[in-house]
Design a protein around this motif. Structure first.
Motif, PDB file in Angstrom:
ATOM      1  N   ILE A 284     -17.916   8.772 -29.595  1.00 32.56           N
ATOM      2  CA  ILE A 284     -19.050   7.473 -29.429  1.00 32.56           C
ATOM      3  C   ILE A 284     -19.020   6.842 -27.853  1.00 32.56           C
ATOM      4  CG2 ILE A 284     -19.158   5.151 -30.153  1.00 32.56           C
ATOM      5  CD1 ILE A 284     -19.046   6.489 -32.661  1.00 32.56           C
ATOM      6  N   LEU A 285     -20.172   7.051 -27.440  1.00 32.51           N
ATOM      7  CA  LEU A 285     -20.550   6.482 -26.101  1.00 32.51           C
ATOM      8  C   LEU A 285     -21.105   5.317 -26.078  1.00 32.51           C
ATOM      9  CD1 LEU A 285     -22.260  10.122 -25.057  1.00 32.51           C
ATOM     10  CD2 LEU A 285     -19.750   9.423 -24.720  1.00 32.51           C
ATOM     11  N   ALA A 286     -20.677   4.372 -25.400  1.00 31.62           N
ATOM     12  CA  ALA A 286     -21.122   2.850 -25.155  1.00 31.62           C
ATOM     13  C   ALA A 286     -21.490   2.753 -23.856  1.00 31.62           C
ATOM     14  CB  ALA A 286     -20.177   1.844 -25.602  1.00 31.62           C
ATOM     15  N   THR A 287     -21.665   3.823 -23.217  1.00 25.54           N
ATOM     16  CA  THR A 287     -21.673   4.063 -21.648  1.00 25.54           C
ATOM     17  C   THR A 287     -23.269   4.300 -21.152  1.00 25.54           C
ATOM     18  OG1 THR A 287     -20.847   6.072 -21.691  1.00 25.54           O
ATOM     19  CG2 THR A 287     -19.366   4.439 -20.843  1.00 25.54           C
ATOM     20  N   VAL A 288     -23.923   4.951 -21.911  1.00 27.71           N
ATOM     21  CA  VAL A 288     -24.965   5.624 -21.200  1.00 27.71           C
ATOM     22  C   VAL A 288     -26.042   4.919 -20.721  1.00 27.71           C
ATOM     23  CG1 VAL A 288     -24.515   7.427 -22.943  1.00 27.71           C
ATOM     24  CG2 VAL A 288     -26.516   5.991 -23.507  1.00 27.71           C
TER      25      VAL A 288
ATOM     26  N   VAL B 204     -23.733   4.098 -29.172  1.00 33.46           N
ATOM     27  CA  VAL B 204     -23.831   2.730 -29.484  1.00 33.46           C
ATOM     28  C   VAL B 204     -24.263   1.644 -28.440  1.00 33.46           C
ATOM     29  CG1 VAL B 204     -21.394   2.390 -29.127  1.00 33.46           C
ATOM     30  CG2 VAL B 204     -22.511   1.302 -31.107  1.00 33.46           C
ATOM     31  N   ASN B 205     -24.831   0.880 -28.765  1.00 28.05           N
ATOM     32  CA  ASN B 205     -25.349  -0.368 -28.060  1.00 28.05           C
ATOM     33  C   ASN B 205     -26.230   0.061 -27.185  1.00 28.05           C
ATOM     34  OD1 ASN B 205     -25.342  -3.122 -27.366  1.00 28.05           O
ATOM     35  ND2 ASN B 205     -24.032  -2.866 -25.400  1.00 28.05           N
ATOM     36  N   ARG B 206     -26.136   0.900 -26.264  1.00 27.85           N
ATOM     37  CA  ARG B 206     -27.024   1.454 -25.223  1.00 27.85           C
ATOM     38  C   ARG B 206     -27.554   3.094 -25.761  1.00 27.85           C
ATOM     39  NH1 ARG B 206     -23.334   0.381 -19.791  1.00 27.85           N
ATOM     40  NH2 ARG B 206     -23.125  -1.985 -20.115  1.00 27.85           N
ATOM     41  N   ALA B 207     -29.106   3.165 -25.401  1.00 36.40           N
ATOM     42  CA  ALA B 207     -29.681   4.482 -25.852  1.00 36.40           C
ATOM     43  C   ALA B 207     -30.161   5.063 -24.647  1.00 36.40           C
ATOM     44  CB  ALA B 207     -30.689   4.102 -26.868  1.00 36.40           C
ATOM     45  N   GLU B 208     -30.594   6.211 -24.888  1.00 36.89           N
ATOM     46  CA  GLU B 208     -31.149   6.762 -23.781  1.00 36.89           C
ATOM     47  C   GLU B 208     -32.733   6.964 -23.963  1.00 36.89           C
ATOM     48  OE1 GLU B 208     -30.064  11.088 -21.660  1.00 36.89           O
ATOM     49  OE2 GLU B 208     -31.041  11.230 -23.831  1.00 36.89           O
TER      50      GLU B 208
ATOM     51  N   THR C 171     -28.253   0.777 -32.161  1.00 29.10           N
ATOM     52  CA  THR C 171     -28.593  -0.392 -31.256  1.00 29.10           C
ATOM     53  C   THR C 171     -28.940  -1.461 -32.075  1.00 29.10           C
ATOM     54  OG1 THR C 171     -30.886   0.471 -30.814  1.00 29.10           O
ATOM     55  CG2 THR C 171     -28.930   1.529 -29.402  1.00 29.10           C
ATOM     56  N   SER C 172     -29.219  -2.385 -31.165  1.00 31.10           N
ATOM     57  CA  SER C 172     -29.919  -3.637 -31.686  1.00 31.10           C
ATOM     58  C   SER C 172     -31.306  -3.656 -31.312  1.00 31.10           C
ATOM     59  CB  SER C 172     -29.058  -5.135 -31.198  1.00 31.10           C
ATOM     60  OG  SER C 172     -29.704  -6.263 -31.359  1.00 31.10           O
ATOM     61  N   ASP C 173     -31.985  -4.373 -31.827  1.00 35.78           N
ATOM     62  CA  ASP C 173     -33.549  -4.211 -31.446  1.00 35.78           C
ATOM     63  C   ASP C 173     -33.805  -5.225 -30.282  1.00 35.78           C
ATOM     64  OD1 ASP C 173     -36.186  -4.381 -31.161  1.00 35.78           O
ATOM     65  OD2 ASP C 173     -36.701  -4.077 -33.339  1.00 35.78           O
ATOM     66  N   ASP C 174     -33.571  -4.525 -28.946  1.00 34.91           N
ATOM     67  CA  ASP C 174     -33.748  -5.364 -27.926  1.00 34.91           C
ATOM     68  C   ASP C 174     -34.871  -5.979 -27.644  1.00 34.91           C
ATOM     69  OD1 ASP C 174     -30.845  -4.970 -26.865  1.00 34.91           O
ATOM     70  OD2 ASP C 174     -31.273  -2.994 -26.966  1.00 34.91           O
ATOM     71  N   ALA C 175     -35.892  -5.385 -27.630  1.00 32.56           N
ATOM     72  CA  ALA C 175     -37.219  -5.622 -27.434  1.00 32.56           C
ATOM     73  C   ALA C 175     -37.544  -7.195 -28.557  1.00 32.56           C
ATOM     74  CB  ALA C 175     -38.521  -4.752 -27.857  1.00 32.56           C
TER      75      ALA C 175
ATOM     76  N   LEU D  98     -30.235   0.582 -17.552  1.00 31.57           N
ATOM     77  CA  LEU D  98     -29.737   0.733 -18.859  1.00 31.57           C
ATOM     78  C   LEU D  98     -30.723   0.479 -20.084  1.00 31.57           C
ATOM     79  CD1 LEU D  98     -26.240  -1.298 -18.335  1.00 31.57           C
ATOM     80  CD2 LEU D  98     -26.659   1.153 -18.411  1.00 31.57           C
ATOM     81  N   SER D  99     -30.706   1.010 -21.057  1.00 35.38           N
ATOM     82  CA  SER D  99     -31.672   0.727 -22.046  1.00 35.38           C
ATOM     83  C   SER D  99     -31.796  -0.662 -22.379  1.00 35.38           C
ATOM     84  CB  SER D  99     -31.659   1.678 -23.394  1.00 35.38           C
ATOM     85  OG  SER D  99     -30.360   1.150 -23.999  1.00 35.38           O
ATOM     86  N   THR D 100     -30.823  -1.392 -22.601  1.00 32.70           N
ATOM     87  CA  THR D 100     -30.630  -2.656 -22.992  1.00 32.70           C
ATOM     88  C   THR D 100     -31.629  -3.795 -21.936  1.00 32.70           C
ATOM     89  OG1 THR D 100     -28.531  -3.010 -21.822  1.00 32.70           O
ATOM     90  CG2 THR D 100     -28.630  -2.801 -24.067  1.00 32.70           C
ATOM     91  N   GLY D 101     -31.261  -3.497 -20.697  1.00 33.01           N
ATOM     92  CA  GLY D 101     -31.896  -4.106 -19.474  1.00 33.01           C
ATOM     93  C   GLY D 101     -33.471  -3.869 -19.632  1.00 33.01           C
ATOM     94  N   PHE D 102     -33.588  -2.435 -19.810  1.00 35.04           N
ATOM     95  CA  PHE D 102     -35.073  -2.015 -19.797  1.00 35.04           C
ATOM     96  C   PHE D 102     -35.858  -2.592 -20.879  1.00 35.04           C
ATOM     97  CE2 PHE D 102     -38.483   1.325 -20.583  1.00 35.04           C
ATOM     98  CZ  PHE D 102     -38.990   1.143 -19.411  1.00 35.04           C
ATOM     99  N   LEU D 103     -35.237  -2.499 -22.087  1.00 37.97           N
ATOM    100  CA  LEU D 103     -35.999  -2.698 -23.374  1.00 37.97           C
ATOM    101  C   LEU D 103     -36.282  -4.489 -23.428  1.00 37.97           C
ATOM    102  CD1 LEU D 103     -34.461  -0.139 -25.772  1.00 37.97           C
ATOM    103  CD2 LEU D 103     -36.726  -0.404 -24.843  1.00 37.97           C
ATOM    104  N   ARG D 104     -35.157  -4.945 -22.823  1.00 44.29           N
ATOM    105  CA  ARG D 104     -35.274  -6.563 -23.099  1.00 44.29           C
ATOM    106  C   ARG D 104     -36.167  -7.238 -22.159  1.00 44.29           C
ATOM    107  NH1 ARG D 104     -28.647  -7.296 -23.605  1.00 44.29           N
ATOM    108  NH2 ARG D 104     -28.680  -5.941 -25.834  1.00 44.29           N
ATOM    109  N   ARG D 105     -36.485  -6.585 -21.149  1.00 42.94           N
ATOM    110  CA  ARG D 105     -37.344  -6.701 -20.085  1.00 42.94           C
ATOM    111  C   ARG D 105     -38.783  -6.470 -20.600  1.00 42.94           C
ATOM    112  NH1 ARG D 105     -37.976  -5.906 -13.464  1.00 42.94           N
ATOM    113  NH2 ARG D 105     -40.451  -6.047 -13.860  1.00 42.94           N
TER     114      ARG D 105
END
Lengths: 353, 353
Positions: free
Chosen positions: A133-137, A157-161, A170-174, A201-208
């Motif tokens: 399980i990779l929570a780092t990517v 998990v949490n962060r995607a590629e 993941t959570s629906d960050d957008a 990070l996908s979370t930062g990118f998608l939330r923005r």
């Protein structure tokens, strides 16, 4: 050969010692002690063997079993920072589920350095973990390449590629940012800033992305968007970015932060500058990590289902281990708005006091 | 036998394939790829072998190595609740240190149920972990008996046993309470209550003992001591105990809590009853877990060195693994008072406003 007390030179109880004391052949002992083959042995004999094994303190040798079956029943969970409260419930959800499914979990806190991460994962691969399980990517990640090349069953998990090389939960960050902006707009805010996370990070990118889209859908993108990105998901990095945001846009009335720690960094800066939340500036966080109801003011935030994310990633990984042909699959969990005291109507709309 | 691309039927690159491509004997390959024996091979040959192994994607087979050496290089860390913020820094400190020492860490979240804990640890023992860190133990613990009986190298962290059967790294819990009481007394408080932890845990027991001793040394034990024990280290259990405490002793002016979460439970009860902290009641926590500077009011607390505790327990365990004759050893780390906004002078001494 069994030594004193039926133990071999490594101090382990031998099957032969159990066989001698039970009065059966060693192959019968082996069958009786293995749940998969126990039915091949007469029940009363199996029971006798198990009792003797118990009495001698016999422990099955998983290392030897691993060599035979090729399965280790070990899972590696790779985290960027075990001390970050966001990962604790993910880990908790995943490890409870793995345990129920008969797997042990190796947790590795590998930091954010790509070389160190690869080194760790190579070591885990050498241990023949059944999956990771990779929570780092990050959005383009060499760890993912490593796992794909070596066909190690893996789930993000949490962060995607950016790509879709591996399955992810993941959570629906957008959507989270959309909900945050909608909440602020419904209170009357128009000059809304975004305290962004790391863009790699996908979370930062998608939330923005979610923020930009939400502002556009409300017609609030006519002038420049108010955005400052933090270099890390930490309170200190959040404070640094919040200073940039407030220096450049002193008239903003609300901030949608990409993460609760960033929001707390904004709290710190507001205190430095004698600004009050929400009277001067409303703040929305993201994650609803532990204790966000206890900070001052209690933080309005977007709750993501960390524990459920952990559980679903475990289920998904076990499916993939069982079926290497399973197509890549993306599970996206919906977030939820939690309204507390850090958001209110803008001062310009507040009744005079 | 090496199959296609030099892999065996489990899809693993074989030493034989590397030998063929390097033009050397398989025993030379084995020596070159093992750091312990590499010096027995001509450097240029070793380099060639390593390059070929790299190119083929060779991974050393730790499972096989474990069978040969009897060492797994695996450590189990047993936690009662991975999602509790108190354990994250212990885990972080320990796992970073283990990693630096060449060990992988299996983390098990086993809850507080003794039977489930034993089941987990038996499974870890079956994996032949080289040692265990136990963060779970009660003052008389069957897990400790299990590890002692089976001679599994083990170290207790944070919570200790009554006896001295295993080495332990803890904070000086009695001293912590002494410091908390001294701080409150120095502000002028006399009617000081104790919000105790579970009495079956050493932390709860010793902190209560520390409280009783500190009150006695200040001559404040003339009347009944004001104590209520929480059934668990949680905010909800803390609130329940705080209600008992305040119902029975409405005139108390300060509370020394055995744990930060219990202190937060007391915050909840004060809010229910329209009491203000510290104006009506001062509160001191214990641990200084993450974000205690951000709660309202910021919590005065006793900081314990969680991360250092984790590191020292790792060092101690590795010593014990290397020397099974090492005598039982207790490392007790000193705690530190962190003064924030939840403590002040009692109302009776405050200047009239």
């Amino acid at each position: 050969m069994a030594g004193p007390q039926g133990k071999n030179e490594q101090g382990r109880v031998t099957l032969k010692a159990i066989a001698t004391l039970s009065g059966v052949h060693v192959s019968t002992v082996s069958r009786a002690l293995n749940i998969g083959t126990r039915s091949m042995v007469v029940p009363s004999v199996a029971e006798r063997v198990i009792k003797v094994a118990d009495r001698l303190g016999y422990r099955p040798d998983n290392t030897a079993i691993s060599l035979r079956t090729g399965e280790s029943k070990l899972i590696g969970i790779i985290l960027p920072d075990i001390a970050n409260a966001v990962f604790a419930p993910i880990l908790s959800g995943a490890s409870q589920r793995f345990s129920a499914l008969g797997y042990s979990v190796i947790v590795a806190d590998v930091g954010n350095d790509a070389a160190q991460q690869l080194d760790f994962v190579s070591r885990l691969a050498a241990r023949r973990v059944d999956g990771l399980i990779l929570a780092t990517v990050s959005r383009k990640d060499s760890l993912v390449s490593f796992c794909v090349d070596r066909q190690i069953p893996s789930v993000l998990v949490n962060r995607a590629e950016i790509g879709s090389r591996l399955s992810a939960v993941t959570s629906d960050d957008a959507l989270g940012m959309q909900i945050a902006v909608d909440h602020l707009v419904s209170l009357g805010h128009k000059r809304i800033g975004h305290l962004g996370g790391p863009m790699n990070l996908s979370t930062g990118f998608l939330r923005r992305q979610g923020f930009v889209k939400a502002m556009a859908s409300r017609g609030l993108n006519k002038t420049d968007l108010i955005i400052a990105n933090a270099s890390a998901y930490s309170r200190a990095a959040g404070a640094t970015a919040a200073r940039v945001l407030l220096d450049a846009h002193p008239k903003l009335t609300a901030i949608a932060a990409a993460n609760d720690l960033l929001a707390l960094g904004a709290y710190d800066v507001m205190q430095e500058r004698n600004l009050f939340c929400p009277a001067d500036i409303s703040i929305v966080g993201h994650n609803d990590m532990m204790l966000m109801d206890m900070v001052n003011p209690a933080l309005t935030t977007i709750r993501i289902s960390h524990k459920e994310m952990g559980r679903q990633s475990a289920d998904l990984l076990v499916e993939i281990i069982g079926n290497s042909k399973k197509p890549v699959c993306k599970i996206v969990l919906p977030p939820e708005l939690i309204v507390r005291n850090s958001t209110g109507i803008p001062r310009s709309l507040a009744p005079a006091s």
